[in-house]
Design a protein around this motif. Structure first.
Motif, short mmCIF file in Angstrom:
data_model
loop_
_atom_site.label_atom_id
_atom_site.label_comp_id
_atom_site.label_asym_id
_atom_site.label_seq_id
_atom_site.Cartn_x
_atom_site.Cartn_y
_atom_site.Cartn_z
N THR A 12 0.83 -1.21 0.00
CA THR A 12 0.00 0.00 0.00
C THR A 12 0.87 1.26 0.00
OG1 THR A 12 -1.81 -1.11 1.17
CG2 THR A 12 -1.76 1.29 1.29
N VAL A 13 1.89 1.25 0.82
CA VAL A 13 2.78 2.42 0.90
C VAL A 13 3.62 2.54 -0.37
CG1 VAL A 13 4.67 3.49 2.18
CG2 VAL A 13 2.79 2.40 3.41
N SER A 14 3.96 1.43 -0.99
CA SER A 14 4.69 1.47 -2.27
C SER A 14 3.89 2.23 -3.32
CB SER A 14 4.98 0.05 -2.77
OG SER A 14 5.93 -0.60 -1.96
N GLU A 15 2.58 2.04 -3.33
CA GLU A 15 1.72 2.76 -4.27
C GLU A 15 1.74 4.26 -3.97
OE1 GLU A 15 -2.14 0.99 -4.07
OE2 GLU A 15 -1.41 -1.00 -4.62
N LEU A 16 1.75 4.62 -2.69
CA LEU A 16 1.86 6.04 -2.31
C LEU A 16 3.16 6.64 -2.82
CD1 LEU A 16 0.68 6.19 1.42
CD2 LEU A 16 -0.45 7.24 -0.53
N VAL A 17 4.24 5.90 -2.63
CA VAL A 17 5.56 6.37 -3.04
C VAL A 17 5.60 6.57 -4.56
CG1 VAL A 17 8.00 5.72 -3.22
CG2 VAL A 17 6.77 5.39 -1.06
N SER A 18 5.01 5.65 -5.29
CA SER A 18 4.95 5.77 -6.76
C SER A 18 4.15 7.00 -7.17
CB SER A 18 4.34 4.51 -7.38
OG SER A 18 5.19 3.39 -7.20
N THR A 19 3.03 7.21 -6.49
CA THR A 19 2.20 8.38 -6.79
C THR A 19 2.98 9.66 -6.56
OG1 THR A 19 0.17 7.22 -6.19
CG2 THR A 19 0.07 9.62 -6.18
N ALA A 20 3.84 9.67 -5.56
CA ALA A 20 4.66 10.86 -5.27
C ALA A 20 5.76 11.07 -6.30
CB ALA A 20 5.26 10.75 -3.87
N GLY A 21 5.98 10.10 -7.16
CA GLY A 21 6.95 10.26 -8.24
C GLY A 21 8.27 9.54 -8.07
N PHE A 22 8.40 8.78 -6.97
CA PHE A 22 9.65 8.09 -6.69
C PHE A 22 9.57 6.62 -7.09
CE2 PHE A 22 9.25 11.47 -3.45
CZ PHE A 22 10.37 12.22 -3.77
#
Length: 235
Positions: A184-194
């Protein structure tokens, strides 16, 4: 209910409808400390994704400015301010504690809680935590019913507006004990551009916090101007 082939078609339609509903469901993300440099950067980055954002800060005027900035660039963003103490703990699916290490203990005791803190000492030449612990692990002890995940601690606030440096996407490392929460947090990180990299369980936070200490020290020595990040090169 229809019978025969009609029943099969009906079931397929129902399953597709249910799948569509799940895909459209927004997760609610609360950012505590949303007016700080990291908190506001994270909020602005995540507003581009399919999330409902709840921004918390003691300074209502500043948090409203962050919301106005988000709305000016993305009018459809689902973002609002919220009373941290009264509502965040039960309304959010994910809580991002964008606060210093000393303030993390005030975070709500439930759900996924993201620790971005680096427990730096006052002279930036070491950490205040013991060698066999980390800010994230100390937070987990305080919040035994939460799933604490380490993320965003190896990035600077400026990286959120420039996640690609010198043509390379900055890696953002993640650590935690719960596999579903890590995804779930990996998806957040991807959304942030990283580029998200799951580094290991929560004990790996000790390494991640020391990595950022080193990056801060290098930035101060070589004048990176707080725009720097880690990148793993491999074949």
């Amino acid at each position: 209910m229809p019978e025969g082939n009609g029943a099969v078609v009906w079931c397929i339609v129902a399953l597709l409808y249910q799948k569509t509903k799940i895909m459209q469901t927004k997760q609610t993300v609360a950012v505590i400390g949303a007016t700080g440099s990291m908190g506001s950067a994270i909020s602005k980055s995540l507003s581009k994704g399919n999330y409902r954002l709840l921004l918390c800060s003691n300074d209502k005027a500043k948090v409203q400015k962050v919301i106005n900035d988000i709305k000016s660039s993305n009018p459809s963003a689902d973002v609002e301010t919220i009373d941290c103490s009264a509502q965040t703990s039960w309304e959010a699916d994910i809580i991002i504690a964008a606060v210093p290490f000393q303030a993390e203990k005030e975070v709500a005791n439930q759900k996924i809680v993201i620790s971005i803190a680096n427990p730096l000492n006052e002279t930036y030449n070491g950490l205040v935590t013991e060698p066999d612990s980390s800010a994230a692990e100390e937070l987990q002890k305080l919040l035994p019913n939460s799933k604490v995940i380490k993320a965003f601690n190896t990035t600077f606030a400026a990286d959120f507006s420039t996640p690609v440096i010198d043509g390379k996407q900055v890696d953002a490392f993640i650590a935690g004990n719960d596999e579903e929460s890590l995804q779930t947090v990996s998806e957040l990180v991807s959304t942030a551009g990283f580029n998200p990299i799951i580094a290991g369980d929560l004990s790996v936070s000790r390494t991640l916090e020391n990595m950022q200490l080193l990056l801060i020290q290098l930035g101060m020595k070589y004048n990176y101007n707080w725009l720097a990040g880690w990148k793993i090169l491999h074949n």
